[in-house]
Design a protein around this motif. Structure first.
Motif, PDB file in Angstrom:
ATOM      1  N   VAL A  26      29.906  35.796  47.975  1.00  0.00           N
ATOM      2  CA  VAL A  26      30.048  36.165  49.365  1.00  0.00           C
ATOM      3  C   VAL A  26      31.431  36.879  49.391  1.00  0.00           C
ATOM      4  O   VAL A  26      31.207  38.052  50.390  1.00  0.00           O
ATOM      5  N   VAL A  27      32.560  36.877  48.558  1.00  0.00           N
ATOM      6  CA  VAL A  27      33.487  37.794  48.640  1.00  0.00           C
ATOM      7  C   VAL A  27      33.047  39.182  48.263  1.00  0.00           C
ATOM      8  O   VAL A  27      33.319  40.101  49.007  1.00  0.00           O
ATOM      9  N   GLN A  28      32.287  39.146  47.032  1.00  0.00           N
ATOM     10  CA  GLN A  28      31.901  40.552  46.699  1.00  0.00           C
ATOM     11  C   GLN A  28      31.004  41.194  47.506  1.00  0.00           C
ATOM     12  O   GLN A  28      31.228  42.351  47.939  1.00  0.00           O
ATOM     13  N   ALA A  29      30.148  40.403  48.477  1.00  0.00           N
ATOM     14  CA  ALA A  29      29.341  40.949  49.378  1.00  0.00           C
ATOM     15  C   ALA A  29      30.186  41.600  50.741  1.00  0.00           C
ATOM     16  O   ALA A  29      29.855  42.683  51.233  1.00  0.00           O
ATOM     17  N   LEU A  30      31.150  40.818  51.194  1.00  0.00           N
ATOM     18  CA  LEU A  30      31.873  40.912  52.526  1.00  0.00           C
ATOM     19  C   LEU A  30      32.828  42.232  52.045  1.00  0.00           C
ATOM     20  O   LEU A  30      33.466  43.063  52.869  1.00  0.00           O
ATOM     21  N   TRP A  31      33.583  42.315  50.703  1.00  0.00           N
ATOM     22  CA  TRP A  31      34.685  43.025  50.285  1.00  0.00           C
ATOM     23  C   TRP A  31      34.097  43.976  49.203  1.00  0.00           C
ATOM     24  O   TRP A  31      34.781  43.590  48.070  1.00  0.00           O
ATOM     25  N   PRO A  32      33.094  44.625  49.118  1.00  0.00           N
ATOM     26  CA  PRO A  32      32.601  45.309  48.067  1.00  0.00           C
ATOM     27  C   PRO A  32      33.679  46.260  47.343  1.00  0.00           C
ATOM     28  O   PRO A  32      33.755  46.577  46.089  1.00  0.00           O
ATOM     29  N   SER A  33      34.660  46.755  47.811  1.00  0.00           N
ATOM     30  CA  SER A  33      35.544  47.789  47.453  1.00  0.00           C
ATOM     31  C   SER A  33      37.037  46.864  46.647  1.00  0.00           C
ATOM     32  O   SER A  33      37.704  47.552  46.243  1.00  0.00           O
ATOM     33  N   VAL A  34      36.873  45.609  46.845  1.00  0.00           N
ATOM     34  CA  VAL A  34      37.873  44.865  46.658  1.00  0.00           C
ATOM     35  C   VAL A  34      37.799  44.186  45.339  1.00  0.00           C
ATOM     36  O   VAL A  34      36.628  43.586  45.109  1.00  0.00           O
ATOM     37  N   SER A  35      38.655  44.020  44.262  1.00  0.00           N
ATOM     38  CA  SER A  35      38.395  43.175  43.123  1.00  0.00           C
ATOM     39  C   SER A  35      38.276  41.788  43.404  1.00  0.00           C
ATOM     40  O   SER A  35      38.933  41.235  44.261  1.00  0.00           O
TER      41      SER A  35
END
Length: 135
Positions: A26-35
């Motif tokens: 979920v985090v990767q989908a919502l914040w794709p440019s953040v590690s």
């Protein structure tokens, strides 16, 4: 008799790993440019902003859809005046106003294609500052 403590611990470890993977997705989908955050606590902290992020995403997608729709109108009718269109709405060849509800079906397919063209990270560029000004 319930399972041994070792069995319960193994079950909890497996559940923890599934939860961590789901939260990471979920985090990767919502914040794709953040590690991705490392720990579960950091993931949970990041997800506290998910509702706001989804709201920003919807606002941004709406803005992008309006820009794309207007670009299509201007391509077909280069002399169209955006201020007049906003006040009066679309008019047919006979000059009579066409109810906007009748136009939705005609733009639905184009909207689906434009959604495929718009990536989440590009949609959200600058929208956070714009949203903060509204609130």
């Amino acid at each position: 008799m319930p399972g041994s403590t070792g069995d319960q611990l193994l079950e909890l470890v497996q559940l923890f790993e599934r939860v961590r993977q789901a939260m990471s997705g979920v985090v990767q989908a919502l914040w794709p440019s953040v590690s991705l955050p490392e720990g579960l606590g950091e993931l949970a902290e990041k997800l506290q902003g998910a509702r706001r992020r989804l709201r920003l995403w919807k606002i941004s997608a709406c803005h992008q859809g309006a820009r794309e729709a207007w670009a299509m109108v201007k391509t077909r009718y280069p002399k169209a005046d955006p201020n007049h269109m906003a006040e009066v709405g679309p008019a047919g060849p006979d000059g009579k106003e066409i109810p906007v509800s009748l136009m939705y079906g005609q733009v639905e397919l184009a909207a689906k294609y434009s959604q495929q063209d718009c990536k989440l990270d590009s949609l959200l560029d600058g929208i956070e500052e714009e949203y903060n000004q509204l609130v």
